[in-house]
Design a protein around this motif. Structure first.
Motif, mmCIF file in Angstrom:
data_model
loop_
_atom_site.group_PDB
_atom_site.id
_atom_site.type_symbol
_atom_site.label_atom_id
_atom_site.label_comp_id
_atom_site.label_asym_id
_atom_site.label_seq_id
_atom_site.Cartn_x
_atom_site.Cartn_y
_atom_site.Cartn_z
ATOM 1 N N GLU A 41 0.827 -1.199 0.000
ATOM 2 C CA GLU A 41 0.000 0.000 0.000
ATOM 3 C C GLU A 41 0.866 1.257 0.000
ATOM 4 O O GLU A 41 1.945 1.274 0.590
ATOM 5 C CB GLU A 41 -0.885 -0.019 1.238
ATOM 6 C CG GLU A 41 -1.824 1.155 1.389
ATOM 7 C CD GLU A 41 -2.676 1.047 2.643
ATOM 8 O OE1 GLU A 41 -2.400 1.801 3.603
ATOM 9 O OE2 GLU A 41 -3.609 0.212 2.667
ATOM 10 N N ILE A 42 0.402 2.292 -0.693
ATOM 11 C CA ILE A 42 1.055 3.597 -0.652
ATOM 12 C C ILE A 42 0.014 4.676 -0.403
ATOM 13 O O ILE A 42 -1.179 4.489 -0.682
ATOM 14 C CB ILE A 42 1.824 3.930 -1.954
ATOM 15 C CG1 ILE A 42 0.897 3.849 -3.176
ATOM 16 C CG2 ILE A 42 3.051 3.051 -2.099
ATOM 17 C CD1 ILE A 42 1.534 4.345 -4.465
ATOM 18 N N ALA A 90 3.514 9.983 3.864
ATOM 19 C CA ALA A 90 3.192 10.036 2.436
ATOM 20 C C ALA A 90 4.266 9.306 1.642
ATOM 21 O O ALA A 90 5.438 9.310 2.015
ATOM 22 C CB ALA A 90 3.087 11.483 1.969
ATOM 23 N N ASP A 91 3.857 8.674 0.555
ATOM 24 C CA ASP A 91 4.794 7.969 -0.322
ATOM 25 C C ASP A 91 5.028 8.719 -1.634
ATOM 26 O O ASP A 91 6.088 8.612 -2.238
ATOM 27 C CB ASP A 91 4.259 6.565 -0.641
ATOM 28 C CG ASP A 91 4.101 5.714 0.607
ATOM 29 O OD1 ASP A 91 5.108 5.182 1.075
ATOM 30 O OD2 ASP A 91 2.961 5.595 1.111
ATOM 31 N N ALA A 227 6.613 13.411 -7.402
ATOM 32 C CA ALA A 227 7.839 12.747 -6.971
ATOM 33 C C ALA A 227 7.536 11.780 -5.837
ATOM 34 O O ALA A 227 6.502 11.890 -5.166
ATOM 35 C CB ALA A 227 8.870 13.779 -6.499
ATOM 36 N N THR A 228 8.431 10.826 -5.627
ATOM 37 C CA THR A 228 8.303 9.936 -4.475
ATOM 38 C C THR A 228 8.872 10.654 -3.251
ATOM 39 O O THR A 228 9.827 11.423 -3.356
ATOM 40 C CB THR A 228 9.064 8.616 -4.691
ATOM 41 O OG1 THR A 228 10.439 8.910 -4.941
ATOM 42 C CG2 THR A 228 8.501 7.851 -5.880
ATOM 43 N N ASN A 234 7.592 2.031 0.831
ATOM 44 C CA ASN A 234 7.372 1.156 -0.322
ATOM 45 C C ASN A 234 7.740 1.931 -1.585
ATOM 46 O O ASN A 234 6.891 2.292 -2.391
ATOM 47 C CB ASN A 234 5.918 0.677 -0.391
ATOM 48 C CG ASN A 234 5.737 -0.516 -1.324
ATOM 49 O OD1 ASN A 234 6.552 -0.758 -2.206
ATOM 50 N ND2 ASN A 234 4.650 -1.263 -1.133
ATOM 51 N N LYS A 235 9.029 2.206 -1.734
ATOM 52 C CA LYS A 235 9.491 3.061 -2.820
ATOM 53 C C LYS A 235 9.289 2.433 -4.200
ATOM 54 O O LYS A 235 9.109 3.148 -5.188
ATOM 55 C CB LYS A 235 10.952 3.435 -2.601
ATOM 56 C CG LYS A 235 11.155 4.333 -1.388
ATOM 57 C CD LYS A 235 12.567 4.880 -1.291
ATOM 58 C CE LYS A 235 12.704 5.807 -0.097
ATOM 59 N NZ LYS A 235 14.037 6.432 0.007
ATOM 60 N N GLU A 236 9.326 1.110 -4.267
ATOM 61 C CA GLU A 236 9.110 0.456 -5.555
ATOM 62 C C GLU A 236 7.688 0.716 -6.047
ATOM 63 O O GLU A 236 7.468 1.071 -7.203
ATOM 64 C CB GLU A 236 9.350 -1.049 -5.440
ATOM 65 C CG GLU A 236 9.174 -1.785 -6.774
ATOM 66 C CD GLU A 236 9.351 -3.283 -6.657
ATOM 67 O OE1 GLU A 236 9.434 -3.941 -7.714
ATOM 68 O OE2 GLU A 236 9.380 -3.803 -5.523
ATOM 69 N N LEU A 237 6.717 0.566 -5.160
ATOM 70 C CA LEU A 237 5.331 0.812 -5.529
ATOM 71 C C LEU A 237 5.092 2.292 -5.791
ATOM 72 O O LEU A 237 4.372 2.664 -6.722
ATOM 73 C CB LEU A 237 4.399 0.310 -4.424
ATOM 74 C CG LEU A 237 2.894 0.313 -4.738
ATOM 75 C CD1 LEU A 237 2.600 -0.570 -5.943
ATOM 76 C CD2 LEU A 237 2.089 -0.152 -3.529
ATOM 77 N N ALA A 238 5.715 3.160 -4.981
ATOM 78 C CA ALA A 238 5.573 4.606 -5.173
ATOM 79 C C ALA A 238 6.112 5.020 -6.537
ATOM 80 O O ALA A 238 5.478 5.789 -7.270
ATOM 81 C CB ALA A 238 6.309 5.352 -4.064
ATOM 82 N N ALA A 239 7.287 4.498 -6.894
ATOM 83 C CA ALA A 239 7.888 4.836 -8.189
ATOM 84 C C ALA A 239 7.024 4.319 -9.340
ATOM 85 O O ALA A 239 6.915 4.967 -10.384
ATOM 86 C CB ALA A 239 9.291 4.241 -8.277
ATOM 87 N N ALA A 240 6.411 3.157 -9.139
ATOM 88 C CA ALA A 240 5.551 2.593 -10.186
ATOM 89 C C ALA A 240 4.319 3.466 -10.400
ATOM 90 O O ALA A 240 3.865 3.663 -11.533
ATOM 91 C CB ALA A 240 5.129 1.171 -9.812
#
Length: 262
Positions: A41-42, A90-91, A227-228, A234-240
């Protein structure tokens, strides 16, 4: 069939299946290519003017990536910056201007460089009957006209200030709101004769308001960056999600709502 021939046929079938799956993965999805590694979750903090589009983008993203959840929090960009600075979880942050994103970047609270993904301009929103007979930006300064704007620290308020300065028309708002949706609410409730909101807000309100375009709006074009957030867990999900918003089809969702290209 011989054992050798059966073995060859099995290998050929497996190769064909893999190629087919790869072909499916190369197509452009509505928001993001499904990736089995994405999960969790983000929380996305986004400018109030993005509510309709980001709600749709989040829904599409979750559908394209089963097992993910995107929580949305909307408010004026300056308020969101304050919350993040104070430690709000926040993500992703999407601002209605570059100024507020720069504040976070200067505080080293975002990862890398923000990506500009949309633009927006102001438009005058009036009740459908247009009781004050507004037809231009200068009309907002007429005696007795109840006009509402965003506060100066909010992107829509800063844009209004820029238009006032460029046009030489000084407004005396009856109230200054913390978000563009609050300004729109004053107009739709009949508490104001006019409000300065974004073109996208007028379009999204449908027949609840009438939009009055004005030439001076091109003096204050707001650019939206995303931006992330550095503290994201959960930076991978945020970047996605950021990639989904900035993709061609993500921008189409924005374009259909009236946003301009960055």
């Amino acid at each position: 069939m011989s054992i050798r021939r059966q073995h060859f046929t099995a290998i050929l079938a497996a190769g064909t299946l893999a190629a087919g799956l790869a072909g499916c993965g190369s197509g452009t999805n509505a928001t993001a290519t499904p990736t089995s590694s994405l999960s969790g979750e983000i929380t996305v903090f986004a400018a109030a003017s993005l509510k309709t589009t980001f709600t749709q983008l989040a829904k599409d993203f979750e559908a394209a990536n089963p097992g993910t959840k995107v929580k949305l929090s909307f408010a004026g960009s300056s308020d969101l910056v304050t919350q993040i600075t104070q430690g709000a979880p926040a993500d992703v942050f999407a601002s209605a201007d570059t100024k507020n994103m720069t504040k976070l970047a200067d505080a080293k609270l975002v990862d890398g460089t923000a990506t500009n993904f949309a633009t927006n301009v102001l438009e005058i929103a009036v009740p459908p009957s247009n009781p004050a007979s507004i037809s231009s930006f200068a009309d907002l300064a007429k005696p007795g006209v109840k006009v509402v704007t965003c506060a100066s620290q909010v992107p829509c308020g800063a844009a209004a200030d820029a238009v006032e300065k460029a046009s030489g028309v000084a407004l005396t708002p009856v109230s200054e709101e913390s978000s563009v949706t609050d300004v729109l609410g004053k107009v739709t409730s009949g508490e104001a004769d006019a409000g300065l909101v974004y073109v996208t807000d007028v379009k999204g309100a449908g027949d609840k308001v009438k939009g009055i375009p004005f030439a001076e709006s091109d003096k204050a074009v707001n650019t939206y960056p995303i931006a992330t957030v550095g503290s994201s867990k959960n930076k991978e999900l945020a970047a996605a999600f950021v990639a989904a918003v900035t993709s061609d089809k993500g921008r189409k969702v924005l374009g259909d709502a009236g946003f301009g290209a960055p």
